[in-house]
Design an enzyme around this catalytic site. Structure first.
Site, short mmCIF file in Angstrom:
data_model
loop_
_atom_site.label_atom_id
_atom_site.label_comp_id
_atom_site.label_asym_id
_atom_site.label_seq_id
_atom_site.Cartn_x
_atom_site.Cartn_y
_atom_site.Cartn_z
CB SER A 34 -96.88 -107.02 -56.15
OG SER A 34 -97.58 -105.95 -56.72
CE LYS A 56 -95.61 -105.66 -60.24
NZ LYS A 56 -96.71 -105.48 -59.28
CB SER A 74 -93.60 -103.74 -56.55
OG SER A 74 -94.63 -104.69 -56.71
#
Length: 449
Positions: A66, A69, A130
């Site tokens: 993640s 992101k 997240s």
């Protein structure tokens, strides 16, 4: 004779002994201690200059989960800044995003179909908790489909100069975890692959271009439609009365940036903290547990804050000895002084000896002739080249391709010089002509004697 030889030998030994005492009292420059980071890949940089302070396998591309992101955040913030999106703008989630949100195996805030969410709500859920479904929804809102958004991600990576990258989706999940929903144009078993160096450059660019990203990444707990969700960054200042376990990981000055976890990537974290006006960015990849990624990040940041400092190596207006001026051609003045336009400030190990730095002038051949002459007229502050600074020691370089620019400073004229009139130029020419003749005659006469 023997006595004299013995006396000289004794005196020599005494001199050597005294010299060793003197040398022993001079403390050597402190070198940064060795650091062992228990992760697969790591890097530590200074956020203001991009100076690399530590690295471990930082050029090896690997899954980053993640942390990807951060690129989604960059593109969304860029769109908002350019007016293509707004914080108040609303959208609804797609069936694909809903299916991801309903999957308990993924980070999710529990999105609903047929409900209007603002861009701000979606962004906060992505950056703080997240959330994968909100990330997909933002990607679809900006680009139409996640596949088109992935193209934007790779294009932006090229623009930012990331050395190693392959983006295959907006969330950081492995494509194999998405079933048939992997983005068009990518592989069903693809993964987002970046090196620690690339992740650090992405974080550096995000903070540099959109510093308000930290206003959201520093929020320790998200209130999403009445549900309290802790930020996955345990190193923030979590309220011990609310999250006592997380509070033990607090790191002073921590305010971002992004965690990441998948089976392929392990436990990853891009952290950033500021202390006494100095901000550092750290990246750890491939940690074996959630606590470990924060523990190793603490070690990295402590290493940077405790062992490095910014110093002024050369002040503004610095002049090299013996190179303080240039000859002026066709000017009212025959010389002009040159000096540095700004100070040279560098991040260096604490206690370093400034004598380890050397400077030299590099003149612009279009402005300064090979005889070190500059032609009038010119204004005060005219750039004539730059002063290049070199360091005689171990150096890991900079995260940016233009990082070496920090090792040079513009060289400018101290004053302006007007062009003189034709009469003065003519008289100078005549004077030079007869001066040459006189020198020739004088040399000839000297040869007679």
């Amino acid at each position: 004779m023997k006595k004299q030889t013995q006396k000289r030998l004794i005196l020599s030994l005494i001199a050597v002994f005294l010299l060793s005492l003197i040398v022993g009292q001079v403390p050597p420059a402190k070198a940064a201690p060795a650091l062992d980071i228990n992760v697969k890949n790591a890097i530590l940089i200074d956020a203001s200059t991009g100076k690399i302070l530590y690295e471990k396998n930082s050029d090896q591309a690997a899954p980053i989960a993640s942390m990807v992101k951060m690129m989604t955040e960059y593109l969304i913030l860029e769109a908002i800044d350019e007016g293509r999106l707004s914080w108040e703008q609303t959208t609804q989630i797609s069936q694909y995003a809903y299916d991801i949100s309903a999957n308990n195996n993924f980070s999710g805030v529990g999105l609903r179909l047929n409900h209007d969410y603002t861009v701000e709500e979606l962004y906060k859920a992505m950056a703080i908790y997240s959330d994968n479904a909100t990330t997909i929804t933002l990607a679809e809102l900006l680009a139409g489909t996640e596949g088109e958004f992935v193209k934007l991600m790779n294009k932006k990576a090229e623009e930012l100069g990331l050395p190693d990258y392959e983006f295959v989706n907006s969330t950081g999940l492995s494509n194999s975890m998405l079933g048939d929903n992997y983005p068009e144009g990518t592989s069903p078993d693809g993964d987002n692959m970046l090196s620690a160096r690339s992740v650090a450059l992405l974080a550096y660019s995000l903070i540099r271009d959109y510093p308000h990203v930290l206003d959201i990444s520093s929020i320790p707990q998200l209130d999403f439609y009445g549900e309290k969700l802790d930020n996955w960054n345990w190193m923030l200042n979590h309220d011990p009365s609310v999250s006592p376990y997380l509070a033990q990981f607090h790191y002073e000055g921590m305010d971002g940036l992004k965690t990441g976890t998948t089976p392929a990537a392990g436990y990853c974290f891009t952290g950033t903290a500021e202390r006494n006006g100095k901000r550092l960015i750290s990246v750890v990849m491939g940690a074996t547990s959630e606590p470990e990624r924060f523990k190793e990040t603490s070690k990295l940041l402590d290493y940077g804050f405790n062992n490095f400092e910014q110093i002024e190596v050369y002040p503004e207006g610095y002049q090299l000895k013996g190179n303080k001026s240039l000859k002026v051609v066709k000017g009212k003045e025959k010389e002009v002084e040159i000096l540095t336009e700004a100070p040279v400030r560098l991040i260096v190990p604490k206690g370093i000896d400034k004598s380890a730095f050397k400077a030299k002038y590099v003149f612009d051949k279009k402005v300064v002739s090979k005889d070190k002459e500059v032609t009038a007229p010119f204004k005060e502050g005219t750039k004539v080249g730059h002063m290049a600074v070199s360091y005689d020691g171990d150096d890991l370089g900079y995260i940016t391709s233009g990082g070496g620019d920090k090792l040079q400073v513009a060289l400018v004229t101290d004053t302006g010089v007007e062009k003189t009139n034709w009469f003065v130029l003519m008289m100078r020419g005549i004077g030079g002509f007869f001066g040459d003749i006189w020198s020739s005659v004088a040399d000839t006469v000297k040869g007679w004697f």
